[in-house]
Design an enzyme around this catalytic site. Structure first.
Site, mmCIF file in Angstrom:
data_model
loop_
_atom_site.group_PDB
_atom_site.id
_atom_site.type_symbol
_atom_site.label_atom_id
_atom_site.label_comp_id
_atom_site.label_asym_id
_atom_site.label_seq_id
_atom_site.Cartn_x
_atom_site.Cartn_y
_atom_site.Cartn_z
ATOM 1 N N SER A 2 -41.237 -25.024 26.821
ATOM 2 C CA SER A 2 -40.385 -25.215 27.998
ATOM 3 C C SER A 2 -40.537 -26.638 28.489
ATOM 4 C CB SER A 2 -40.821 -24.271 29.116
ATOM 5 O OG SER A 2 -42.075 -24.688 29.642
ATOM 6 N N ASP A 3 -39.486 -27.155 29.126
ATOM 7 C CA ASP A 3 -39.709 -28.361 29.907
ATOM 8 C C ASP A 3 -40.671 -27.958 31.025
ATOM 9 O OD1 ASP A 3 -39.726 -30.846 31.062
ATOM 10 O OD2 ASP A 3 -37.548 -31.084 31.087
ATOM 11 N N TRP A 4 -41.308 -28.942 31.608
ATOM 12 C CA TRP A 4 -42.400 -28.654 32.549
ATOM 13 C C TRP A 4 -41.878 -27.910 33.792
ATOM 14 C CZ3 TRP A 4 -43.819 -30.113 28.249
ATOM 15 C CH2 TRP A 4 -45.104 -30.489 27.915
#
Ligand code: BGC
Length: 743
Positions: A227-229
């Site tokens: 995932s993106d952060w």
């Protein structure tokens, strides 16, 4: 070393623990069985390895070479160069035990306003894909994984964690996914980073169609989706959709949710096993590669590469009267604070702490033999600092007293960053005032621009020369001097159109959307595709860039190869007096196409260096798959048959030779229904025979039907869009209609 067979020895809790971060930058290991955590760090144009506990201080990372950000590097149109940059990044990452470098960012520049455009390559999917592929190949050759981001349709920063990119499938496939598809299928990145946004209402992190059907089933991706952060909302849904690794840490909270879901029978354990296996495989890949042998890197060598890459990224927009290159003995007024305090990268997670930083003034002083006078002209900090009359007066005096003024302008740091979009594309007023004053004082003024997002150039007609440097990384100062004095021939070409006005941009009326939705209403007509389709003048077109020499194109030809690709050949001759580099571009179009299409689309390009007077035959290949459009009737890539126009060009608006080539189309089998139109029925291969039979069975009355089905008659034209099922009103029987649609 991990081994995917280790899965069997893991408890449910341990498997779940592998699928989320230990902290901000590390994955979790399982000490009991020797599974090591992995370090992920930001990039893309350098290694941003933050010191432990310092995740909120973006600037305080271990020093690393800051290569040109993608917005600069893309102008090189050179995959070989970018592969070397990728390799150097791999060496630096490996030396710091980095398992995955979080890049490249390959989102399409849908709007000039996107705050993160400096991190992305281009408005064109083929250019983006080819360059991204080279970057990944280089990086991974050193045993460090790439993370192709931000997947997908993340083309703005406004409301980026929630906004839904509402986009039709053809546009999505042809423009926004095309680059991802290419990089995944040809360079096999070890990880993909899913973006924050939604697509057509569904959060990307929970989108099984995107993360599994398209990415894995169609494209064959076998790596980890992370995932993106902070992009994960519902962890269990995300896991089911195909998101293997949640970053950063959830403090164990979401691991427990996964365990509970398995225990409650709400989550099939096989899904968790698959994600955990992919994590183990990533561990295998990162520890088995060459990374283990790399312990240090040569900072000087990498700085030299950063300088080479930067010099190849500079675009010479105009050069009236051959004002450039400068003579070393001319007296020069170097004006503008950016000559001393360079703008060389953008703000946000990609911020690199450079190993060193060249400034243009020192490099110009080193190269020049004549008098060099410096005047700052404006203050570098602040979004639009007020005009400082004393600074302007000094600049004017310096310009008046010199043979040539070199004016360094650009966007202030504060104007562009991850996290927000720009509101305009203008340089600060104070800089434009300074430009007016300097040009009045000395018309022999060269403007040197630094910016990540595109800027409007309303002054372009009033200055003889413009060197567009975009963002050049830590060695940009030296690279700029190299190009100014002609040690390097400018060969950068615009990877993004410079429009005359922001309001000309194809996405202007639907950016950045509202109430959580942005409609991609311009469809496939993004960037030059949109400017060309509307026949709009632009300041400088996509692909544009001058050299200090001149090139002629001759003997262009195109032919279909045995594989169905197009082979395009052209001879390029350097007709000027200097050695130089040309970027040969191949665009295709299909006049008379049955579908809505761009006038021309980039399909191939090559970088050719030639001595004065030399010629070279250049061979470029247009892959057949790049001729295809996404056919929504059958959900498949389809090559339309026809005479394609092949434009061999020096920019999207500077076509030097045009040839035609006949291309056989793909068979499209769209099942006919009662709702199919008469023209669709007629286009179907088996129809003619059936129709003839029906007409013959009517004897003399048949002539009426002949007319009805003849698209050249008045009644035929009128009838063409009629659903065939309704032709009972024209006297066809239900049985005859059934025969037609069965044909
Ligand atoms: C950015 C990513 C980046 C990540 C880690 C996110 O906010 O969108 O590009 O890799 O943070 O810093």
């Amino acid at each position: 070393m991990n081994d995917t067979t280790q899965l069997t020895g893991l408890t449910l809790q341990e498997k779940a623990s592998l699928t989320s971060g230990r902290d901000f930058w590390n994955t979790k290991g399982v000490e009991r069985v020797g599974i090591e955590p992995m370090l992920l760090t930001d990039g893309p144009h350098g290694v941003r390895n933050q010191r432990p506990g310092e995740q909120l201080n973006l600037a305080d990372s271990v020093p690393a070479t800051c290569f040109p950000p993608a917005a600069g590097l893309a102008n090189s149109f050179d995959a070989e160069l970018i592969e070397r940059v990728g390799t150097a990044l791999g060496v630096e990452a490996a030396a710091q035990n980095v398992a995955v470098l979080l890049g490249p960012g390959i989102n399409i520049k849908r709007s000039p306003l996107c705050g993160r455009n400096f991190e992305y390559f281009s408005e064109d999917p083929v250019l983006t894909g080819v360059l991204g592929e080279a970057w990944v190949r280089g990086l991974q050759s050193r045993g460090v994984g790439a993370s192709l981001k931000h997947f997908a349709a993340n083309n703005q920063e406004t409301d980026r964690m929630r906004v839904s990119s509402d986009v039709d499938e053809r546009t999505l496939r042809e423009i926004y996914l095309r680059g991802f598809q290419r990089v995944i299928q040809r360079a096999a990145p070890w990880t993909v980073m899913c973006s924050y946004n939604r697509i057509n209402g569904i959060p990307v992190s929970e989108n099984p169609w995107l993360l599994t059907t398209v990415l894995r089933d169609e494209w064959g991706f076998d790596g980890v989706v992370m995932s993106d952060w902070g992009a994960v909302g519902d962890r269990v849904k995300a896991l089911i959709a195909g998101l293997d690794l949640e970053m950063p840490t959830s403090g164990g909270r979401t691991d427990r949710q996964i365990v509970a879901a398995v225990e409650a029978g709400e989550l099939d354990q096989a899904i968790l096993d698959t994600a955990a296996t992919r994590m183990l495989r990533l561990g295998d890949r990162t520890t088995n590669g060459t990374a283990a042998e790399v312990h240090s890197f040569d900072a000087d060598e990498h700085h030299a590469l950063a300088r080479e890459a930067a010099s190849r990224s500079v675009v010479l927009l105009k050069n009236d009267g051959d004002l450039l290159p400068l003579n070393r003995d001319q007296s020069l007024a170097i004006i503008g604070a950016f000559a001393v305090t360079p703008r060389y990268q953008g703000a946000g997670s990609s911020l690199i702490n450079p190993t060193r930083l060249d400034d243009a003034l020192s490099e110009i002083q080193r190269a020049a033999t004549g008098q060099v006078t410096y005047a700052p002209g404006f203050v570098a900090g602040g979004a639009d600092p007020a005009r400082d009359s004393a600074l302007v007066a000094d600049a004017v005096a310096a310009a008046e007293a010199s043979d040539v003024a070199v004016l360094f302008l650009g966007l202030p740091d504060e104007d562009e960053s991850e996290g927000f979009d720009r509101r305009h594309i203008d340089l600060p007023d104070s800089q434009r005032d300074l430009l007016d004053a300097v040009v009045r004082a000395n018309p022999r003024t060269v403007v040197v621009l630094s910016h990540g997002g595109v800027v409007a150039l309303p002054f372009a007609d009033r200055v003889p020369a413009i060197l567009d440097c975009w963002l050049l990384g830590q060695a940009g100062g030296g690279a700029t001097a190299d190009v100014l004095f002609g040690a390097v021939d400018p060969s950068g070409r615009l990877a993004e159109t410079i429009p005359l006005r922001l309001s000309d941009a194809p996405s202007y009326l639907s950016f950045p959307g509202e109430f959580g939705h942005v409609r991609y209403s311009e469809g496939i007509f993004v960037g030059y595709r949109g400017y060309d389709a509307r026949e709009l003048e632009v300041a400088y077109p996509f692909g544009h860039g001058l050299s200090y020499t001149t090139f002629e194109y001759s003997d262009a030809s195109a032919a279909v190869t045995a594989d169905g690709d197009l082979q395009v050949e052209v001879t390029i001759s350097n007709t000027g007096r200097r050695r130089g580099r040309e970027i040969v571009q191949v665009y295709t179009g299909l006049p008379g196409s049955g579908i809505s299409r761009a006038v021309r689309e980039l399909k191939a390009f090559a970088s050719v260096e030639l001595a004065s007077g030399a010629s070279q035959k250049v061979r470029l290949v247009v892959d057949r798959e790049d001729l295809a459009y996404w056919d929504t009737r059958i959900d498949a890539w389809t090559v339309e048959p026809g005479e394609y126009r092949i434009d061999v060009a020096a920019s999207s608006r500077d076509v030097r030779a045009s040839v035609r080539v006949a291309v056989a189309g793909d068979a499209v089998d769209v099942p006919l229904t009662l709702d199919s139109s008469v023209s669709e029925v007629l286009a179907h291969p088996g129809t003619a025979g059936v129709l003839e039979g029906i007409i013959a069975s009517r004897g003399e009355q048949g002539a009426l039907l002949t007319n009805l089905f003849d698209p050249t008659t008045e009644i035929g034209m009128l009838n063409a869009s009629f659903p065939v099922g309704r032709l009972t009103m024209a006297g066809l029987t239900e049985d005859e209609i059934a025969q037609l649609i069965r044909s």
